[in-house]
Motif scaffolding. Structure first.
Motif, PDB file in Angstrom:
ATOM      1  N   MET A 170       7.387  87.505  62.141  1.00  0.00           N
ATOM      2  CA  MET A 170       6.236  87.130  62.981  1.00  0.00           C
ATOM      3  C   MET A 170       5.852  85.739  62.832  1.00  0.00           C
ATOM      4  O   MET A 170       5.100  85.093  62.781  1.00  0.00           O
ATOM      5  N   THR A 171       7.222  84.956  63.259  1.00  0.00           N
ATOM      6  CA  THR A 171       7.232  83.570  63.176  1.00  0.00           C
ATOM      7  C   THR A 171       6.207  82.876  63.961  1.00  0.00           C
ATOM      8  O   THR A 171       5.695  81.861  63.429  1.00  0.00           O
ATOM      9  N   PHE A 172       6.086  83.496  65.059  1.00  0.00           N
ATOM     10  CA  PHE A 172       5.227  82.710  66.290  1.00  0.00           C
ATOM     11  C   PHE A 172       3.957  83.102  66.080  1.00  0.00           C
ATOM     12  O   PHE A 172       2.836  82.291  66.427  1.00  0.00           O
ATOM     13  N   ARG A 173       3.394  84.184  65.217  1.00  0.00           N
ATOM     14  CA  ARG A 173       2.039  84.479  64.932  1.00  0.00           C
ATOM     15  C   ARG A 173       1.548  83.287  64.017  1.00  0.00           C
ATOM     16  O   ARG A 173       0.241  82.918  64.262  1.00  0.00           O
ATOM     17  N   ASP A 174       2.437  82.545  63.089  1.00  0.00           N
ATOM     18  CA  ASP A 174       1.825  81.631  62.368  1.00  0.00           C
ATOM     19  C   ASP A 174       2.054  80.107  62.748  1.00  0.00           C
ATOM     20  O   ASP A 174       1.907  79.367  62.068  1.00  0.00           O
ATOM     21  N   VAL A 175       2.602  80.091  64.029  1.00  0.00           N
ATOM     22  CA  VAL A 175       2.414  78.644  64.762  1.00  0.00           C
ATOM     23  C   VAL A 175       1.104  78.100  64.535  1.00  0.00           C
ATOM     24  O   VAL A 175       0.059  78.712  65.177  1.00  0.00           O
ATOM     25  N   GLN A 176       0.703  76.954  64.309  1.00  0.00           N
ATOM     26  CA  GLN A 176      -0.481  76.434  64.347  1.00  0.00           C
ATOM     27  C   GLN A 176      -0.748  75.322  65.537  1.00  0.00           C
ATOM     28  O   GLN A 176      -0.145  74.200  65.363  1.00  0.00           O
ATOM     29  N   PRO A 177      -1.440  75.715  66.497  1.00  0.00           N
ATOM     30  CA  PRO A 177      -1.422  74.678  67.604  1.00  0.00           C
ATOM     31  C   PRO A 177      -1.969  73.455  67.304  1.00  0.00           C
ATOM     32  O   PRO A 177      -1.658  72.566  68.127  1.00  0.00           O
ATOM     33  N   TRP A 178      -3.103  73.345  66.569  1.00  0.00           N
ATOM     34  CA  TRP A 178      -3.598  71.949  66.154  1.00  0.00           C
ATOM     35  C   TRP A 178      -2.511  71.120  65.602  1.00  0.00           C
ATOM     36  O   TRP A 178      -2.722  69.701  65.997  1.00  0.00           O
ATOM     37  N   LEU A 179      -1.582  71.499  65.036  1.00  0.00           N
ATOM     38  CA  LEU A 179      -0.490  70.702  64.705  1.00  0.00           C
ATOM     39  C   LEU A 179       0.475  70.221  65.666  1.00  0.00           C
ATOM     40  O   LEU A 179       0.771  69.019  65.679  1.00  0.00           O
ATOM     41  N   LEU A 180       0.587  71.058  66.524  1.00  0.00           N
ATOM     42  CA  LEU A 180       1.291  70.626  68.017  1.00  0.00           C
ATOM     43  C   LEU A 180       0.512  69.598  68.751  1.00  0.00           C
ATOM     44  O   LEU A 180       1.024  68.498  69.207  1.00  0.00           O
ATOM     45  N   SER A 181      -0.966  69.617  68.724  1.00  0.00           N
ATOM     46  CA  SER A 181      -1.752  68.627  69.253  1.00  0.00           C
ATOM     47  C   SER A 181      -1.511  67.475  68.718  1.00  0.00           C
ATOM     48  O   SER A 181      -1.600  66.262  69.319  1.00  0.00           O
ATOM     49  N   GLU A 182      -1.569  67.373  67.279  1.00  0.00           N
ATOM     50  CA  GLU A 182      -1.627  66.054  66.627  1.00  0.00           C
ATOM     51  C   GLU A 182      -0.013  65.472  66.676  1.00  0.00           C
ATOM     52  O   GLU A 182      -0.245  64.303  66.681  1.00  0.00           O
ATOM     53  N   LEU A 183       0.858  66.498  66.780  1.00  0.00           N
ATOM     54  CA  LEU A 183       2.199  65.850  66.959  1.00  0.00           C
ATOM     55  C   LEU A 183       2.376  65.235  68.186  1.00  0.00           C
ATOM     56  O   LEU A 183       2.785  63.889  68.427  1.00  0.00           O
ATOM     57  N   ALA A 184       1.525  65.606  69.310  1.00  0.00           N
ATOM     58  CA  ALA A 184       1.493  64.985  70.601  1.00  0.00           C
ATOM     59  C   ALA A 184       0.872  63.488  70.522  1.00  0.00           C
ATOM     60  O   ALA A 184       1.466  62.683  71.013  1.00  0.00           O
ATOM     61  N   GLU A 185      -0.124  63.600  69.848  1.00  0.00           N
ATOM     62  CA  GLU A 185      -1.175  62.532  69.725  1.00  0.00           C
ATOM     63  C   GLU A 185      -0.443  61.347  68.812  1.00  0.00           C
ATOM     64  O   GLU A 185      -0.225  60.090  69.250  1.00  0.00           O
ATOM     65  N   ALA A 186       0.391  61.816  67.915  1.00  0.00           N
ATOM     66  CA  ALA A 186       1.105  60.763  66.940  1.00  0.00           C
ATOM     67  C   ALA A 186       2.297  60.196  67.709  1.00  0.00           C
ATOM     68  O   ALA A 186       2.572  59.082  67.601  1.00  0.00           O
ATOM     69  N   SER A 187       2.925  60.939  68.497  1.00  0.00           N
ATOM     70  CA  SER A 187       4.034  60.474  69.072  1.00  0.00           C
ATOM     71  C   SER A 187       3.573  59.677  70.301  1.00  0.00           C
ATOM     72  O   SER A 187       4.210  58.344  70.297  1.00  0.00           O
ATOM     73  N   ALA A 188       2.473  59.648  70.994  1.00  0.00           N
ATOM     74  CA  ALA A 188       2.028  58.866  71.903  1.00  0.00           C
ATOM     75  C   ALA A 188       1.634  57.413  71.215  1.00  0.00           C
ATOM     76  O   ALA A 188       1.715  56.267  71.577  1.00  0.00           O
ATOM     77  N   ASN A 189       0.946  57.530  69.951  1.00  0.00           N
ATOM     78  CA  ASN A 189       0.614  56.477  69.501  1.00  0.00           C
ATOM     79  C   ASN A 189       1.723  55.546  68.637  1.00  0.00           C
ATOM     80  O   ASN A 189       1.600  54.390  68.474  1.00  0.00           O
ATOM     81  N   ALA A 190       2.977  56.323  68.536  1.00  0.00           N
ATOM     82  CA  ALA A 190       4.216  55.574  68.187  1.00  0.00           C
ATOM     83  C   ALA A 190       4.906  54.815  69.247  1.00  0.00           C
ATOM     84  O   ALA A 190       5.559  53.926  68.746  1.00  0.00           O
ATOM     85  N   ARG A 191       4.470  54.758  70.112  1.00  0.00           N
ATOM     86  CA  ARG A 191       5.397  54.037  71.382  1.00  0.00           C
ATOM     87  C   ARG A 191       4.589  52.721  71.633  1.00  0.00           C
ATOM     88  O   ARG A 191       3.521  52.459  71.508  1.00  0.00           O
TER      89      ARG A 191
END
Length: 278
Positions: free
Chosen positions: A257-278
């Motif tokens: 059940m790998t994808f049951r445990d994916v946390q979407p909020w972490l993906l959103s924070e990854l996108a935000e952190a990546s944008a801020n790093a540029r």
């Protein structure tokens, strides 16, 4: 949907700038794949023109569809074969750019293409001098299920492979011009991407020497547990054929059940952190 399929990896050394010879060798590999009962044939990154064609890409890059994909598509239809081949692609009209791309062909002709998103542009790599980065991450429907495509350095970015997996891909086809001296690093990267996404991965690398670059070969098949189940020779041309069962991915995903445990909020924070790093 077909669960078991056979993949052929044509680990070849192209001639830089000689598209006719390189295409002929791709067609010969397709004939060989058919004889081996393969469903999919993979050829390495920028096989059509050679990875170090450099300034020649401006004149040798082709459209997709185009003359080379038309010829290779005829072979795919004749052999009921899916073919992945790396090539320099040029856009049709403005902005008149070139891309480090791959064509994806099937018995029905051109299925689509993928433009490399992550271009190696740090010493000694100069891809960004000649190519524009890709801006899409397509997943393709086939008779085997959903297939993802990557080129070399793309595999170093886990978010791309995770996106493919979350779009339903169960097979990741990676073509490469992996340089000599990084054999173990590549094996680790591919094993990790496969296991963290519970996805079969096929890796087709080029081999030989082009200008001041040499490539290690070592094409391989990695199962959804991150285990290398088939591997080509190192530092010489080879033709590797292996049969896989995609049901292993489906069964393991249901069990873990790998994808049951994916946390979407972490993906959103990854996108935000990546944008801020540029």
């Amino acid at each position: 949907m077909k669960s078991k399929l056979t993949i052929a990896l044509a680990q070849l050394a192209p001639e830089v700038g000689n598209t006719e010879t390189n295409l002929t060798r791709a067609i010969e590999a397709a004939d060989k794949a058919k004889a081996a009962g393969a469903d999919i044939l993979m050829l390495p990154e920028l096989h059509l023109q050679g990875y170090r064609a450099d300034e020649l890409f401006a004149e040798l890059a082709e459209t997709i569809p185009g003359p080379s994909t038309d010829r290779l598509g005829e072979v795919a239809k004749k052999h009921n074969l899916h073919i992945v081949m790396g090539m320099g692609r040029r856009s049709e009209g403005f902005p008149d750019l070139c891309y480090n791309s791959l064509c994806f062909l099937g018995p029905e002709g051109v299925i689509g293409w993928y433009d490399k998103i992550h271009l190696g542009t740090f010493h000694p790599y100069i891809e960004g001098v000649y190519f524009a980065p890709g801006r899409s991450a397509p997943v393709f429907d086939t008779r085997f299920g959903k297939v993802a495509l990557q080129i070399c350095y793309d595999a170093s970015f886990p978010e791309l492979t995770r996106l493919y997996a979350m779009r339903g891909a169960v097979l990741n086809l990676v073509i490469s011009a992996g340089p000599s001296g990084d054999c173990e690093g590549w094996a680790n990267t591919l094993r990790q991407r496969a296991s963290e996404n519970v996805m079969w991965t096929a890796y087709c690398n080029t081999v030989g020497k082009q200008k001041d670059f040499s490539f290690f070969g070592g094409s391989k098949i990695v199962n959804p547990f991150g285990q290398i189940v088939a591997e080509a020779k190192f530092d010489e041309e080879d033709f590797l054929v292996a049969t896989i069962d995609l049901e292993q991915s489906f069964h393991t995903r249901r069990h873990w059940m790998t994808f049951r445990d994916v946390q979407p909020w972490l993906l959103s924070e990854l996108a935000e952190a990546s944008a801020n790093a540029r």
